[in-house]
Motif scaffolding. Structure first.
Motif, PDB file in Angstrom:
ATOM      1  N   ARG A 147       5.026   4.102  -8.246  1.00 33.22           N
ATOM      2  CA  ARG A 147       5.862   4.212  -7.045  1.00 33.22           C
ATOM      3  C   ARG A 147       5.233   5.187  -6.056  1.00 33.22           C
ATOM      4  NH1 ARG A 147       7.279   8.658  -5.249  1.00 33.22           N
ATOM      5  NH2 ARG A 147       8.054   9.338  -7.274  1.00 33.22           N
ATOM      6  N   GLN A 148       4.698   6.298  -6.557  1.00 36.01           N
ATOM      7  CA  GLN A 148       4.104   7.293  -5.667  1.00 36.01           C
ATOM      8  C   GLN A 148       2.860   6.746  -4.969  1.00 36.01           C
ATOM      9  OE1 GLN A 148       4.282  11.578  -6.513  1.00 36.01           O
ATOM     10  NE2 GLN A 148       2.057  11.509  -6.710  1.00 36.01           N
ATOM     11  N   PHE A 149       2.042   6.003  -5.714  1.00 38.27           N
ATOM     12  CA  PHE A 149       0.887   5.359  -5.076  1.00 38.27           C
ATOM     13  C   PHE A 149       1.353   4.413  -3.969  1.00 38.27           C
ATOM     14  CE2 PHE A 149      -1.589   6.316  -9.045  1.00 38.27           C
ATOM     15  CZ  PHE A 149      -2.620   7.021  -8.424  1.00 38.27           C
ATOM     16  N   TYR A 150       2.437   3.697  -4.249  1.00 43.74           N
ATOM     17  CA  TYR A 150       2.940   2.721  -3.269  1.00 43.74           C
ATOM     18  C   TYR A 150       3.481   3.422  -2.026  1.00 43.74           C
ATOM     19  CZ  TYR A 150       5.820  -0.941  -1.172  1.00 43.74           C
ATOM     20  OH  TYR A 150       6.389  -1.825  -0.286  1.00 43.74           O
ATOM     21  N   THR A 151       4.283   4.483  -2.219  1.00 41.92           N
ATOM     22  CA  THR A 151       4.891   5.166  -1.073  1.00 41.92           C
ATOM     23  C   THR A 151       3.862   5.945  -0.264  1.00 41.92           C
ATOM     24  OG1 THR A 151       5.483   7.079  -2.472  1.00 41.92           O
ATOM     25  CG2 THR A 151       7.153   5.361  -2.159  1.00 41.92           C
ATOM     26  N   ARG A 152       2.715   6.214  -0.869  1.00 41.39           N
ATOM     27  CA  ARG A 152       1.650   6.917  -0.149  1.00 41.39           C
ATOM     28  C   ARG A 152       0.593   5.952   0.387  1.00 41.39           C
ATOM     29  NH1 ARG A 152      -0.058  12.177  -3.842  1.00 41.39           N
ATOM     30  NH2 ARG A 152       1.836  13.394  -3.527  1.00 41.39           N
ATOM     31  N   THR A 153       0.945   4.698   0.538  1.00 41.06           N
ATOM     32  CA  THR A 153      -0.067   3.680   0.818  1.00 41.06           C
ATOM     33  C   THR A 153      -0.860   3.956   2.091  1.00 41.06           C
ATOM     34  OG1 THR A 153      -0.444   1.302   1.019  1.00 41.06           O
ATOM     35  CG2 THR A 153       1.578   2.166   2.015  1.00 41.06           C
ATOM     36  N   ASN A 154      -0.210   4.462   3.153  1.00 43.41           N
ATOM     37  CA  ASN A 154      -0.955   4.751   4.377  1.00 43.41           C
ATOM     38  C   ASN A 154      -1.966   5.861   4.169  1.00 43.41           C
ATOM     39  OD1 ASN A 154       0.375   2.794   5.871  1.00 43.41           O
ATOM     40  ND2 ASN A 154       2.000   4.200   6.532  1.00 43.41           N
ATOM     41  N   LEU A 155      -1.530   6.917   3.470  1.00 44.45           N
ATOM     42  CA  LEU A 155      -2.451   8.008   3.151  1.00 44.45           C
ATOM     43  C   LEU A 155      -3.576   7.509   2.259  1.00 44.45           C
ATOM     44  CD1 LEU A 155      -3.216  11.031   3.112  1.00 44.45           C
ATOM     45  CD2 LEU A 155      -1.632  11.300   1.178  1.00 44.45           C
ATOM     46  N   ASN A 156      -3.230   6.672   1.278  1.00 41.66           N
ATOM     47  CA  ASN A 156      -4.237   6.173   0.348  1.00 41.66           C
ATOM     48  C   ASN A 156      -5.272   5.296   1.042  1.00 41.66           C
ATOM     49  OD1 ASN A 156      -2.944   7.506  -1.699  1.00 41.66           O
ATOM     50  ND2 ASN A 156      -1.854   5.721  -2.476  1.00 41.66           N
ATOM     51  N   LYS A 157      -4.819   4.523   2.043  1.00 47.56           N
ATOM     52  CA  LYS A 157      -5.775   3.698   2.785  1.00 47.56           C
ATOM     53  C   LYS A 157      -6.785   4.564   3.515  1.00 47.56           C
ATOM     54  CE  LYS A 157      -2.869  -0.384   3.263  1.00 47.56           C
ATOM     55  NZ  LYS A 157      -2.017  -1.202   4.149  1.00 47.56           N
ATOM     56  N   ASP A 158      -6.347   5.738   3.957  1.00 46.32           N
ATOM     57  CA  ASP A 158      -7.286   6.684   4.568  1.00 46.32           C
ATOM     58  C   ASP A 158      -8.322   7.141   3.550  1.00 46.32           C
ATOM     59  OD1 ASP A 158      -5.986   6.522   6.976  1.00 46.32           O
ATOM     60  OD2 ASP A 158      -4.782   8.335   6.673  1.00 46.32           O
ATOM     61  N   PHE A 159      -7.870   7.345   2.315  1.00 46.92           N
ATOM     62  CA  PHE A 159      -8.800   7.747   1.259  1.00 46.92           C
ATOM     63  C   PHE A 159      -9.782   6.619   0.943  1.00 46.92           C
ATOM     64  CE2 PHE A 159      -5.567  11.026  -0.097  1.00 46.92           C
ATOM     65  CZ  PHE A 159      -6.376  12.115   0.181  1.00 46.92           C
ATOM     66  N   VAL A 160      -9.305   5.379   0.959  1.00 41.61           N
ATOM     67  CA  VAL A 160     -10.194   4.240   0.711  1.00 41.61           C
ATOM     68  C   VAL A 160     -11.274   4.191   1.781  1.00 41.61           C
ATOM     69  CG1 VAL A 160     -10.347   1.719   0.611  1.00 41.61           C
ATOM     70  CG2 VAL A 160      -8.434   2.896  -0.511  1.00 41.61           C
ATOM     71  N   THR A 161     -10.865   4.387   3.023  1.00 43.30           N
ATOM     72  CA  THR A 161     -11.831   4.412   4.126  1.00 43.30           C
ATOM     73  C   THR A 161     -12.822   5.556   3.946  1.00 43.30           C
ATOM     74  OG1 THR A 161     -10.203   3.469   5.651  1.00 43.30           O
ATOM     75  CG2 THR A 161     -12.086   4.595   6.631  1.00 43.30           C
TER      76      THR A 161
END
Length: 302
Positions: free
Chosen positions: A182-196
């Motif tokens: 759930r935390q990975f999902y709710t942080r998806t915008n932040l995580n996409k920044d990390f992917v970039t």
């Protein structure tokens, strides 16, 4: 040099906290008040041979194992595997919190299925700034499970006790796994920044001399460069893209290899060394596994 206290038993945890002997030699649920934490754990460094799960309710916690921003203010959790180091600091004045620690020895689960699968709970290898932040409902679920473990510990131990305690512990860990998803999902915008940032990291790596000096980029190198633990980075990428860190690295390197095979007349060995492979045979093996043909076959077929 700051002293590190070594703790190998649940009894030692109780003794350090000024508690009576634990009800079970291999597992305990301990509630720390602000006063006790200030008195017993002021600026201690502890290396433990135990599994240690801290569930903190409130806004401040005396344990410092790193911390970033909160997703929820209802509570936060950290998970520490044996042989890691915990550091405690005094709580802030007028801090409001309650900390529950679930502590258990590896021997508790050694002969159970959980003993075989506990390494699959990657969060025991996360850094503290990758801790789990839980909602009020999630906290209630976990507190209920802690209560069930406490209930069993307060009964006369019988043939069912160990099985029920381990089953409840496993359910507790599975819920934590779910809440991390759930935390990975709710942080998806932040995580996409990390992917970039991760993709940019790989590009920058191959624009530098690092492939010649360090070889292929490793999962450890990528995690440290992005201030993440290797397993957290892999889990984050897996949730966002379906590929682990290692799979991303191989995908990036193979695509780069394809371009170089077609755009240059360098030998396969030269290309392998340019990409950071220590041995050309390793490059050829990885390439064939990913592409379905050898580097030479790919070059000649194109």
């Amino acid at each position: 040099m700051e002293e590190i206290i070594n703790i190998e038993t649940v009894s030692q945890v109780h003794k350090m906290a000024g508690r009576s002997e634990p009800l079970h030699p291999l597992i305990s649920v301990i509630k720390f008040t602000e006063e006790a934490a200030r008195k017993d754990f002021d600026r201690l460094k502890v290396r433990s041979g135990l599994y240690f799960i801290s569930l903190k309710a409130g806004h401040h916690c005396p344990m410092v194992y790193g911390r970033n921003t909160y997703d929820f203010e209802s509570g936060s959790m950290i998970f520490i595997a044996p042989n890691q180091v915990m550091t405690f600091e005094p709580p802030k004045t007028n801090a409001s919190y309650g900390t529950w620690a679930l502590v258990f020895h590896p021997d508790l689960i050694r002969k159970s299925p959980l003993g075989e699968t506990i390494d699959q709970y990657n969060y025991f290898s996360y850094e503290a700034n990758e801790g789990l932040h839980i909602s009020e409902k999630e906290k209630d679920i976990l507190f209920d499970l802690l209560g069930k473990i406490e209930y069993e510990l307060n009964q006369n131990l019988d043939k069912h006790s160990q099985e029920l305690i381990i089953a409840t512990l496993e359910l507790f860990l599975k819920y934590c796994d779910r809440f991390y998803d759930r935390q990975f999902y709710t942080r998806t915008n932040l995580n996409k920044d990390f992917v970039t940032s991760f993709e940019r990291l790989l590009k920058d790596y191959y624009r530098s001399e690092k492939p010649f000096k360090l070889g292929l980029p490793t999962v450890k190198y990528c995690g440290e460069s992005l201030n993440m633990s290797p397993k957290y980075l892999s889990d984050l990428l897996k949730k966002e893209t379906g590929k682990s860190t290692q799979e991303h690295i191989h995908h990036f390197v193979i695509n780069k290899a394809k371009n170089q095979l077609l755009a240059s007349s360098s030998s396969i060995s030269e290309l392998a060394y340019d990409l950071g492979f220590e041995y050309p045979q390793h490059f050829a093996k990885v390439f064939k596994r990913k592409v379905g043909m050898s580097p030479s076959q790919y070059r000649n077929a194109s």
